[in-house]
Design a protein around this motif. Sequence first.
Motif, short mmCIF file in Angstrom:
data_model
loop_
_atom_site.label_atom_id
_atom_site.label_comp_id
_atom_site.label_asym_id
_atom_site.label_seq_id
_atom_site.Cartn_x
_atom_site.Cartn_y
_atom_site.Cartn_z
N HIS A 109 -12.13 8.33 -8.08
CA HIS A 109 -11.88 9.61 -7.62
C HIS A 109 -11.78 9.60 -6.26
N SER A 110 -11.29 10.70 -5.43
CA SER A 110 -11.38 10.77 -4.08
C SER A 110 -12.05 12.35 -3.85
N GLU A 111 -12.42 12.38 -2.52
CA GLU A 111 -12.84 13.68 -2.20
C GLU A 111 -12.45 13.97 -0.61
N LYS A 112 -11.72 14.79 -0.53
CA LYS A 112 -11.18 15.01 1.09
C LYS A 112 -11.12 16.36 1.65
N ASN A 113 -11.21 16.43 2.77
CA ASN A 113 -11.19 17.58 3.43
C ASN A 113 -9.65 17.93 4.10
N ASP A 114 -8.72 17.90 3.11
CA ASP A 114 -7.57 18.02 3.36
C ASP A 114 -6.69 18.56 2.42
N HIS A 115 -6.79 19.95 2.41
CA HIS A 115 -6.51 21.16 1.49
C HIS A 115 -4.87 21.06 0.77
N GLY A 116 -4.05 20.84 1.80
CA GLY A 116 -2.73 20.72 1.58
C GLY A 116 -2.15 21.70 0.36
N ALA A 117 -1.65 21.05 -0.78
CA ALA A 117 -1.00 22.05 -1.65
C ALA A 117 -2.26 23.03 -2.30
N PHE A 118 -3.66 22.73 -2.12
CA PHE A 118 -4.71 23.38 -2.89
C PHE A 118 -5.10 24.69 -1.92
N ALA A 119 -4.51 24.59 -0.89
CA ALA A 119 -4.89 25.84 0.35
C ALA A 119 -5.44 27.18 -0.21
N ARG A 120 -6.33 27.68 0.04
CA ARG A 120 -6.82 29.19 -0.01
C ARG A 120 -6.95 29.73 1.24
N ALA A 121 -6.56 31.17 1.24
CA ALA A 121 -6.79 31.50 2.50
C ALA A 121 -7.94 32.01 2.97
N GLU A 122 -9.11 32.17 1.75
CA GLU A 122 -10.53 32.39 2.48
C GLU A 122 -11.23 31.11 2.59
N VAL A 123 -10.69 29.86 2.53
CA VAL A 123 -11.42 28.65 2.61
C VAL A 123 -10.64 28.00 3.90
N PRO A 124 -11.15 28.07 4.97
CA PRO A 124 -10.50 27.48 6.15
C PRO A 124 -10.40 25.78 6.13
N SER A 125 -9.07 25.30 6.42
CA SER A 125 -9.03 23.68 6.27
C SER A 125 -9.03 23.20 7.81
N ASP A 126 -9.36 24.05 8.78
CA ASP A 126 -9.31 23.46 10.08
C ASP A 126 -10.70 23.22 10.73
N ARG A 127 -11.70 23.16 9.74
CA ARG A 127 -13.21 22.96 10.07
C ARG A 127 -13.84 22.13 9.22
N PRO A 128 -14.85 21.27 9.59
CA PRO A 128 -15.58 20.63 8.65
C PRO A 128 -15.99 21.10 7.30
N VAL A 129 -16.06 20.08 6.38
CA VAL A 129 -16.80 20.80 5.04
C VAL A 129 -17.95 20.24 4.89
N HIS A 130 -18.92 21.20 4.29
CA HIS A 130 -20.32 20.79 4.18
C HIS A 130 -20.72 21.11 2.65
N PHE A 131 -21.38 19.98 2.21
CA PHE A 131 -21.48 19.94 0.75
C PHE A 131 -22.43 19.21 0.42
N VAL A 132 -23.40 19.37 -0.66
CA VAL A 132 -24.54 18.83 -1.30
C VAL A 132 -24.08 18.00 -2.55
N GLN A 133 -24.10 16.81 -2.60
CA GLN A 133 -23.61 16.09 -3.81
C GLN A 133 -24.83 15.34 -4.44
N MET A 134 -25.29 15.65 -5.93
CA MET A 134 -26.32 14.96 -6.37
C MET A 134 -25.89 14.38 -7.61
N TRP A 135 -26.66 13.31 -8.04
CA TRP A 135 -26.55 12.40 -8.97
C TRP A 135 -27.61 12.35 -10.04
N VAL A 136 -27.45 12.45 -11.46
CA VAL A 136 -28.54 12.35 -12.02
C VAL A 136 -27.96 11.34 -13.40
N VAL A 137 -28.96 10.54 -13.96
CA VAL A 137 -28.59 9.74 -15.17
C VAL A 137 -28.09 10.53 -16.17
#
Length: 256
Positions: A109-137
């Motif tokens: 998989h890939s994870e990018k801050n590059d909205h392209g065809a997935f753009a949503r008006a309420e989700v800005p694409s011109d600023r950093p994305v901030h997220f928390v990713q968590m892994w459990v076994v």
Amino acid sequence: MERTQLTPEVDVRRAGDRFATRIDWLDSKHSFSFGQHYDPRNTNFGLLLVSNDDVVAPGTGFETHPHRDMEIVTWVLDGGLVHQDSEGHNGLIYPGLAQRMSAGTGILHSEKNDHGAFARAEVPSDRPVHFVQMWVVPDESGIRPGYEQLDITEELTRGGLVPVASGMPQHADSSAIRISQQHAALFAARLAPGESVPLPTAPFVHLYVARGSVSLEGAGDLATGDAVRVTVGEGQRVTALDDAEVLVWEMHATLG
């Protein structure tokens, strides 16, 4: 897990003590050993192996890479993150949208801050994305890779701890997405100043302050990026000191 075999403990981990990876497009903070950062005393808590707080610059991100035998939950705090994988799943993850990927026998998989065809008006694409990713076994290895996402914004606005992702039987009928780990559940809460919630009663409870500041009964004040590892949790209360967002893992087993 027999609670009587465990020693009660409230272990506060400050934001500034986390491992850090900083490159031109990524600012990542690691609560546990990750990548080139390794500490044999800090490899997991309960079933939680990874809790990364990532900020990714616009137009950049994680190129296609592999995972296997891991339940990976991503929670976006600001902006939008585009997910695409080898099983044909793709879409934009945004605040309030719970997302889980089961790596199973193997997935790319890939994870990018590059909205392209997935753009949503309420989700800005011109600023950093901030997220928390968590892994459990997972409960078992070698399961079929899978993906699930669900918008739980409405549940979050009602207040309290909201199940985000769970494999626990008691959440089978809730709005939480499912993970392949029957001994773990992730909750989120958005708290107004003065609002409080009790932590779960469980052998292992991991509290992460994703934004704002809170006070934890028995531990004191916590700021953005602070975490607390509670062994033999007894429902200690978390109270917001300002507008805050917290992520809480309830776990009834540990590695080994």
